[in-house]
Design an enzyme around this catalytic site. Structure first.
Site, PDB file in Angstrom:
ATOM      1  N   ARG A   1       0.103  -4.433  13.145  1.00 49.30           N
ATOM      2  CA  ARG A   1      -0.610  -3.930  11.972  1.00 49.30           C
ATOM      3  C   ARG A   1      -2.426  -3.951  12.462  1.00 49.30           C
ATOM      4  NH1 ARG A   1      -0.624  -2.354   6.480  1.00 49.30           N
ATOM      5  NH2 ARG A   1      -2.537  -1.139   6.592  1.00 49.30           N
TER       6      ARG A   1
ATOM      7  N   ARG B   1      -1.033   3.809   2.154  1.00 54.82           N
ATOM      8  CA  ARG B   1      -1.254   2.233   3.174  1.00 54.82           C
ATOM      9  C   ARG B   1      -2.702   2.173   3.119  1.00 54.82           C
ATOM     10  NH1 ARG B   1       2.962   0.969   6.147  1.00 54.82           N
ATOM     11  NH2 ARG B   1       4.176   2.493   6.768  1.00 54.82           N
ATOM     12  N   ILE B   2      -2.272   0.108   2.760  1.00 58.29           N
ATOM     13  CA  ILE B   2      -4.564   0.184   2.810  1.00 58.29           C
ATOM     14  C   ILE B   2      -4.728   0.429   3.925  1.00 58.29           C
ATOM     15  CG2 ILE B   2      -5.599  -1.868   2.646  1.00 58.29           C
ATOM     16  CD1 ILE B   2      -2.496  -3.150   0.950  1.00 58.29           C
TER      17      ILE B   2
ATOM     18  N   ASN C   1     -11.187   7.598  -2.009  1.00 62.63           N
ATOM     19  CA  ASN C   1      -9.760   7.329  -2.735  1.00 62.63           C
ATOM     20  C   ASN C   1      -8.884   8.310  -3.574  1.00 62.63           C
ATOM     21  OD1 ASN C   1      -6.383   6.636  -2.048  1.00 62.63           O
ATOM     22  ND2 ASN C   1      -6.612   4.766  -3.616  1.00 62.63           N
TER      23      ASN C   1
ATOM     24  N   HIS D   1      -5.661   8.475  -7.014  1.00 66.16           N
ATOM     25  CA  HIS D   1      -5.417   7.378  -7.340  1.00 66.16           C
ATOM     26  C   HIS D   1      -4.005   7.519  -9.119  1.00 66.16           C
ATOM     27  CE1 HIS D   1      -3.231   3.527  -8.147  1.00 66.16           C
ATOM     28  NE2 HIS D   1      -2.964   3.068  -9.302  1.00 66.16           N
TER      29      HIS D   1
ATOM     30  N   SER E   1      -7.649   8.541 -11.026  1.00 62.68           N
ATOM     31  CA  SER E   1      -9.450   8.070 -10.756  1.00 62.68           C
ATOM     32  C   SER E   1      -9.642   8.374  -9.270  1.00 62.68           C
ATOM     33  CB  SER E   1      -9.104   6.803 -11.229  1.00 62.68           C
ATOM     34  OG  SER E   1      -8.396   6.189 -12.191  1.00 62.68           O
TER      35      SER E   1
ATOM     36  N   ASP F   1     -13.289  -0.481  -0.916  1.00 64.99           N
ATOM     37  CA  ASP F   1     -12.979  -1.993  -0.452  1.00 64.99           C
ATOM     38  C   ASP F   1     -12.102  -2.397  -0.117  1.00 64.99           C
ATOM     39  OD1 ASP F   1     -11.846  -2.674  -2.725  1.00 64.99           O
ATOM     40  OD2 ASP F   1     -13.683  -2.655  -3.834  1.00 64.99           O
ATOM     41  N   ALA F   2     -12.065  -3.472   0.203  1.00 58.07           N
ATOM     42  CA  ALA F   2     -11.401  -4.197   0.745  1.00 58.07           C
ATOM     43  C   ALA F   2      -9.933  -4.561  -0.062  1.00 58.07           C
ATOM     44  CB  ALA F   2     -11.549  -5.559   1.451  1.00 58.07           C
ATOM     45  N   GLY F   3     -10.199  -4.299  -1.210  1.00 64.58           N
ATOM     46  CA  GLY F   3      -9.345  -5.068  -2.417  1.00 64.58           C
ATOM     47  C   GLY F   3      -8.067  -3.233  -2.496  1.00 64.58           C
TER      48      GLY F   3
ATOM     49  N   ASP G   1      -7.119  -0.725  -4.842  1.00 66.22           N
ATOM     50  CA  ASP G   1      -7.802   0.184  -6.000  1.00 66.22           C
ATOM     51  C   ASP G   1      -8.273  -1.266  -6.840  1.00 66.22           C
ATOM     52  OD1 ASP G   1      -5.774   2.299  -5.189  1.00 66.22           O
ATOM     53  OD2 ASP G   1      -4.614   1.107  -6.051  1.00 66.22           O
TER      54      ASP G   1
HETATM   55  C1  GRF Z   1      -1.072  11.107  -5.669  1.00 65.38           C
HETATM   56  O1  GRF Z   1      -1.167  11.735  -7.166  1.00 65.38           O
HETATM   57  C2  GRF Z   1      -1.729  10.396  -4.946  1.00 65.38           C
HETATM   58  O2  GRF Z   1      -2.919   9.943  -6.068  1.00 65.38           O
HETATM   59  C3  GRF Z   1      -0.501   9.201  -4.635  1.00 65.38           C
HETATM   60  O3  GRF Z   1       0.230  10.074  -4.499  1.00 65.38           O
HETATM   61  C4  GRF Z   1      -0.107  11.428  -5.029  1.00 65.38           C
HETATM   62  C5  GRF Z   1       0.052  12.539  -3.252  1.00 65.38           C
HETATM   63  O4  GRF Z   1       0.454  14.031  -4.014  1.00 65.38           O
HETATM   64  N1  GRF Z   1      -1.144   8.113  -3.870  1.00 65.38           N
HETATM   65  P1  GRF Z   1       0.625  15.042  -2.507  1.00 65.38           P
HETATM   66  O5  GRF Z   1       0.559  14.147  -0.924  1.00 65.38           O
HETATM   67  O6  GRF Z   1      -1.901  14.964  -2.281  1.00 65.38           O
HETATM   68  O7  GRF Z   1       0.662  16.346  -2.842  1.00 65.38           O
END
Ligand code: GRF
Length: 201
Positions: free
Chosen positions: A77, A103-104, A119, A121, A148, A153-155, A157
């Site tokens: 990793r 991935r993180i 990012n 979400h 959202s 950051d390191a966490g 979401d």
């Molecule tokens: C989005 O809803 C994103 O927030 C989530 O996966 C989806 C990705 O969609 N993590 P796409 O690949 O941009 O169509």
């Protein structure tokens, strides 16, 4: 950087943005289409994926460089984290956008681009973080969920919230029908945030 002549701006190159994806790339497609608009404040200069993601085709069709940095191609990793950061650094972005990147990201990328990675979400953080935001919200029984955009950051979401949009959960919703409606508002919001962050920088 702006180029000036006698004090007048004659060229203001768009801000270079790199997008990281793992999936279908509908958010990437929205960013590419916004970047094509005349006077767009940003340009997508490269797309990096952790798998042969179908969404890479959007970039290939647009003639934008793509890289796949797969975990399986690296001894561990930590090596993958270094390779990912190196691939992004080579593209020299001012902003890194995780758009469905599953991935993180580790310390090497955060160290190189701290405060300049965002990012998207598919839930209203801090509720339902992690890889299954839509499924978890549906299972909990919330009536309103959404999307959202956060600073990374390191966490997981946990970063500062930059924008949110609400989406109503319908009684007949499945994970996929709800996710599709979330993605429709998510991509518009992501484009707006990227435009805001790259305007006047
Ligand atoms: C989005 O809803 C994103 O927030 C989530 O996966 C989806 C990705 O969609 N993590 P796409 O690949 O941009 O169509």
């Amino acid at each position: 950087m702006q180029v000036t002549y006698s004090g007048a701006v004659i060229a203001a190159p768009p801000v270079p943005v790199v997008v990281l994806i793992s999936g279908a790339g509908s958010n990437l497609a929205a960013l590419l289409s916004a970047a094509r608009r005349p006077g767009a404040p940003f340009a997508v200069v490269g797309v990096v994926a952790d798998v042969e993601a179908p969404g890479l085709d959007h970039a290939r069709e647009a003639g934008i460089p793509t890289r796949v940095i797969a975990l399986a191609d690296h001894p561990d990793r930590a090596a993958w984290d270094e390779a990912l950061a190196a691939a992004v650094r080579e593209l020299a972005p001012r902003l890194v956008v995780l758009a469905g990147f599953m991935r993180i990201v580790g310390a090497p990328l955060l160290d190189a681009f701290g405060g300049r990675i965002i990012n998207t979400h598919p839930a209203l953080l801090p509720s339902f973080p992690g890889a299954h935001g839509v499924r978890d919200a549906l299972a909990y029984g919330v009536r309103i969920t959404g999307a959202s955009v956060i600073e990374i950051d390191a966490g997981i979401d946990t970063g500062r919230i930059l924008a949110q949009r609400a989406v109503e959960v319908l009684p007949e919703d499945t994970e996929s029908s709800l996710h599709e409606r979330i993605k429709a508002v998510e991509r518009d919001m992501l484009v707006e945030v990227v435009e805001d962050l790259t305007t006047g920088t």
